[in-house]
Design an enzyme around this catalytic site. Structure first.
Site, PDB file in Angstrom:
ATOM      1  CG  HIS A 145     -12.168  -8.416   5.389  1.00 53.15           C
ATOM      2  ND1 HIS A 145     -11.283  -9.165   6.552  1.00 53.15           N
ATOM      3  CD2 HIS A 145     -11.327  -8.435   4.438  1.00 53.15           C
ATOM      4  CE1 HIS A 145     -10.484  -9.859   5.883  1.00 53.15           C
ATOM      5  NE2 HIS A 145     -10.444  -9.291   4.602  1.00 53.15           N
TER       6      HIS A 145
ATOM      7  CD  GLU B  32      -1.714  -2.423   1.251  1.00 55.11           C
ATOM      8  OE1 GLU B  32      -0.430  -2.740   1.571  1.00 55.11           O
ATOM      9  OE2 GLU B  32      -2.643  -3.178   1.137  1.00 55.11           O
TER      10      GLU B  32
END
Lengths: 358, 483
Positions: free
Chosen positions: A163, A93
């Site tokens: 999530h 990322e």
């Protein structure tokens, strides 16, 4: 009341855990130009397609975007625009965002995807220390305004700690960034195109729970919706409710129930969290005298705190009751306990009544 | 040396005790039902020559050697064909085909020898015979030397200015003048530079003036950065030099994105990004090299390995053979050069640039050097390193002197030239500081602009409130910032 319910038709097909709710409104929705009924990921796909079509120096990249992405948002793009403009990146990322900043600094539109907002933190340094300050620190000689970070956020029913997160508050504290969160497919397409074309780095959080479940008429043409402009999606007189993203549909259900008890709610979609539209919220609270903010993210230090403090400063003498916040608990996002963690319709309804009866 | 995993717990424990956790055993010690696949000859494996872990090297043990010798005779007699057949077999896995081996061999943690360092000039400025390099004209050489002296003098005077309290902070590039100037000389103005913070020489080469350097250090209204950052955080769009930011290594993945843009726009240019030895420990370094290789980006990574990251020496920074060896781990072509040798740096960067642009590939250059100065004006490096070490590098290994000798040997430079240059340069720099010191600061309004492209309503409100506060309490605010 009729006006309020008419607008709620937009959410006619949404229900948590499959439960449908129906409005009592039988008026047909106003159709904008020609639009098909599509879901959220398709609307986002349309926006990305238009962005790539209209700017030859636009790029879409991130983990797994080539095959269509884990949420299908990037389906068909590589086939249409080629592997040089739509591509997978290595699993990193900080690399994705750093790369995106460099690409944007050269005048390109860098549309980066972070696969889940839960994984955005390795890129936090690049976002806060670099992207947010790029223009300012250079005396406006350089900027990375062409950078847009898209990321799915929020509860999905079974996502657990990693999530389901809503990290918007971290970024709302960073001058130089913009944070945008759409509530529906129609909104998402317009806001995403506006974010991509906005000359500032934008983080665009997409409510993953709505990817399939939210369906709506979405015009097929190129259109943008203004950033930093909140929308009153339901007019009322007794209390102002402010929210964003998926939470709005829950708040709407609460509004409908409150209506039955004679409480008229004004529901506002903030859309852009920073810079946020204080004026619209303030005008509403001046009318109603009451404010309730609701978000999935944990209550302490959540963005609701900023809204609450700002409105208390501006509207103290007008307020009839303390600002209510109905938010997630101060825990990591749990799996089995998700229904207890979440700011549900009934929690909101209880808070509406308590605020009105204060 | 063949290795095999122990099937016998007892033997394993015994041998483990002798050899530590590497567990590199000679299989012939152990009873094993299968016929041997042992090699006939001892391969010159790095393990055998490993100087780092003697425990891994079994050849010293007399008992084991005898046993192995016996086994190898057996192998010779009847297993050649089957051995070859297995040896040539390829395994097919994602990532491509690989040959397999039944010898369990661990690649050594370090190569037999350290990667060699490319240099052209010896310590006395003489060209080493037979060296390959890019020739420099007299004009170019003198320009390079001139800028190295300018950088050195500028560093001295600005450092003094901080000590006198005239600027708040400074950091020098003492000892790294060759890396700065020679690398810049090998680039074109269209190449985009993303610096760390110890590369003002690159900006100097490109035409940033002494006034502009001074303006930024004083944060006055002439500063193109509008007085927002600490001194030495230079940036100049017209010189294609991205603004310095303090966080280490953040520029590296950005450099890859910028290079990708150049490639897609089909520009005849590359990106060059600089960083120190310390930066190579950051995650952004790893991210950048990996992305650069995968994206096939035309970017040159120049590492100024100057031995120190503030007080942390390279032995506390990494255990690899410096930085150059990491390139191959990412699929990046790399070279180690003598960073204090102008001609070596110039030649390597020029070649790297050619490869980066024509082959769309990243290149890693590790330029070995020494940080002669303190980390910054906030540091006293005598607290963590020997004064004679610093002195040695300041005098005997000075890159400016070394290149000075070379131009002198060529008959292009004299002592008179030298003193005149230094005298004039000192005057110019002092003058630039004196002027910059008196220039007023940027307007208060510049506190609020450029956060976004247009100021949002919260900033307009904050500016309004601040101005009211200033009227009420002017004594709280510096008088040299015009409101």
């Amino acid at each position: 009341m009729a006006t309020c319910l008419k607008r709620l038709r937009r959410f006619a097909s949404i229900g948590r855990k499959g439960q449908e709710y129906s409005t009592t409104c039988d008026e047909p929705p106003k159709l904008q130009k020609s639009g098909k009924t599509v879901n959220l990921f398709t609307a986002i796909n349309q926006a990305l397609r238009i962005a790539l079509e209209t700017d030859p120096r636009a790029y879409v990249f991130g983990e797994d975007v080539s095959f269509g992405g884990v949420f299908r948002c990037t389906t068909g793009l590589v086939e249409q625009f080629g592997r040089n403009r739509v591509f997978n990146t290595p699993l990193c990322e900080q690399g994705i965002v750093g790369f995106g900043i460099g690409l944007a600094a050269m005048g390109n539109r860098a549309i980066a995807e972070i696969q889940f907002a839960d994984y955005i933190y390795p890129a936090f340094d690049q976002l806060v220390n670099e992207a947010a300050k790029f223009r300012y620190r250079s005396g406006n000689q350089f900027n990375c305004g062409g950078l847009t970070i898209r990321s799915p956020y929020g509860a999905v029913g079974h996502g657990g700690h990693y999530h389901s997160q809503s990290p918007e508050a971290f970024f709302c504290h960073v001058p130089g960034l913009k944070v945008v969160i759409p509530r529906s497919p129609n909104q998402a397409k317009g806001l995403l195109l506006a974010s991509i074309r906005d000359p500032n780095p934008v983080i665009f959080f997409e409510p993953k729970w709505l990817y399939r479940l939210a369906v709506e008429e979405v015009p097929e043409h190129d259109y943008m919706l203004p950033l930093s402009q909140a929308e009153v999606i339901c007019h009322g007189n007794d209390i102002t409710l402010v929210g964003w993203g998926a939470q709005l549909s829950i708040m709407e259900q609460a509004c409908i129930d409150a209506e039955k008890d004679g409480i008229s709610c004004e529901l506002i979609d903030l859309k852009t969290l920073i810079p946020w539209d204080k004026e619209t919220v303030e005008a509403s609270v001046r009318k109603t005298g009451r404010l309730l903010v609701s978000h999935e993210a944990p209550v302490t230090g959540g963005f609701g705190a900023e809204i609450s403090a700002s409105i208390a400063e501006r509207c103290f003498l007008r307020l009839e009751a303390p600002v209510a916040r109905v938010c997630g608990l101060d825990t990591p996002f749990p799996l089995v306990f998700e229904p207890f963690f979440m700011p549900t319709k009934n929690k909101i309804l209880d808070a509406i009544k308590a605020t009105v009866n204060y | 040396m063949a290795v095999w995993l122990s099937r016998s717990g007892n033997v394993a424990r015994h041998l483990n005790g002798k050899m530590g956790s590497l567990g590199i055993l000679n299989r012939s010690l152990l009873s094993h039902p299968e016929p041997t696949h042992q090699r006939n000859s001892l391969p010159t494996s790095p393990i055998e020559q490993s100087y780092r872990n003697p425990a891994a090297f079994l050849g010293n043990s007399g008992t084991l050697f005898a046993v192995r010798h016996f086994e190898s005779i057996q192998a010779e007699t009847h297993h050649d064909s089957r051995y070859d057949e297995h040896e040539n077999q390829l395994l097919d896995f994602p990532g491509g085909k690989v040959k397999f081996t039944s010898d369990m061999i661990f690649i050594s943690e370090s190569p037999d020898k350290r990667i060699k360092c490319y240099r052209v000039l010896d310590d006395n400025g003489r060209q080493i015979p037979g060296s390959s390099f890019q020739p420099l004209s007299k004009e170019l050489s003198l320009r390079i030397y001139n800028d190295m002296v300018t950088l050195q003098t500028m560093d001295t005077i600005f450092y003094e200015a901080q000590r006198q309290g005239r600027i708040s902070f400074y950091l020098t590039s003492n000892g790294e003048e060759a890396i700065n100037i020679a690398s810049a000389a090998a680039l074109a103005i269209d190449d985009i530079v993303l610096p760390q913070y110890r590369e003002p020489g690159v900006l100097l080469w490109r035409g940033f003036t002494l006034k502009e350097f001074a303006d930024q250090c004083f944060g006055n209204k002439g500063d193109c950065g509008k007085g927002r950052q600490m001194p030495i955080h230079y940036g100049s769009r017209k010189h294609n030099y991205f603004t310095v930011s303090s966080p280490i290594a953040t520029q590296l993945p950005q450099a890859v994105g910028a290079a990708y843009s150049l490639k897609m726009d089909k520009k005849d240019a590359c990106v060059v990004t600089y960083f120190g030895d310390g930066a190579t420990s950051e995650g952004d370094f790893h991210a950048a090299l990996n992305f650069a290789a995968v994206m096939e980006a035309p970017v040159i990574f120049i590492c100024r390995n100057n031995g120190w990251a503030i007080s942390t020496s390279t032995s506390e920074q990494f255990r690899s053979d410096g930085v150059v060896v990491r390139g191959q781990a990412y699929g990046v072509r790399s070279i180690r050069v003598d960073g204090n040798d102008v001609i070596a740096v110039y030649s390597a960067v020029q070649r790297a640039r050619e490869m980066a642009i024509s082959e769309h590939r990243p290149i890693l250059i590790e330029a070995l050097t020494y940080r002669v100065g303190h980390h910054s004006t906030s540091d006293d490096s005598t607290k963590y390193r020997a004064v004679d070490e610093i002195e040695h590098w300041r005098s005997a290994r000075d890159p400016v002197t070394r290149f000075g000798k070379w131009i002198e040997l060529n008959g292009w430079w004299s002592n008179e030239n030298e003193s005149e240059l230094r005298r004039n340069m000192r005057k110019k720099i002092l003058h630039a500081i004196q002027v910059a010191e008196k220039v007023e600061k940027p307007l208060l309004a510049d506190l609020f602009t450029d956060v976004y492209d247009h100021p949002p309503s919260n900033l307009l409100e904050q500016e309004r409130l601040l101005r009211e506060t200033i009227k009420r309490h002017p004594q709280d605010y510096p008088p040299d910032v015009p409101v």
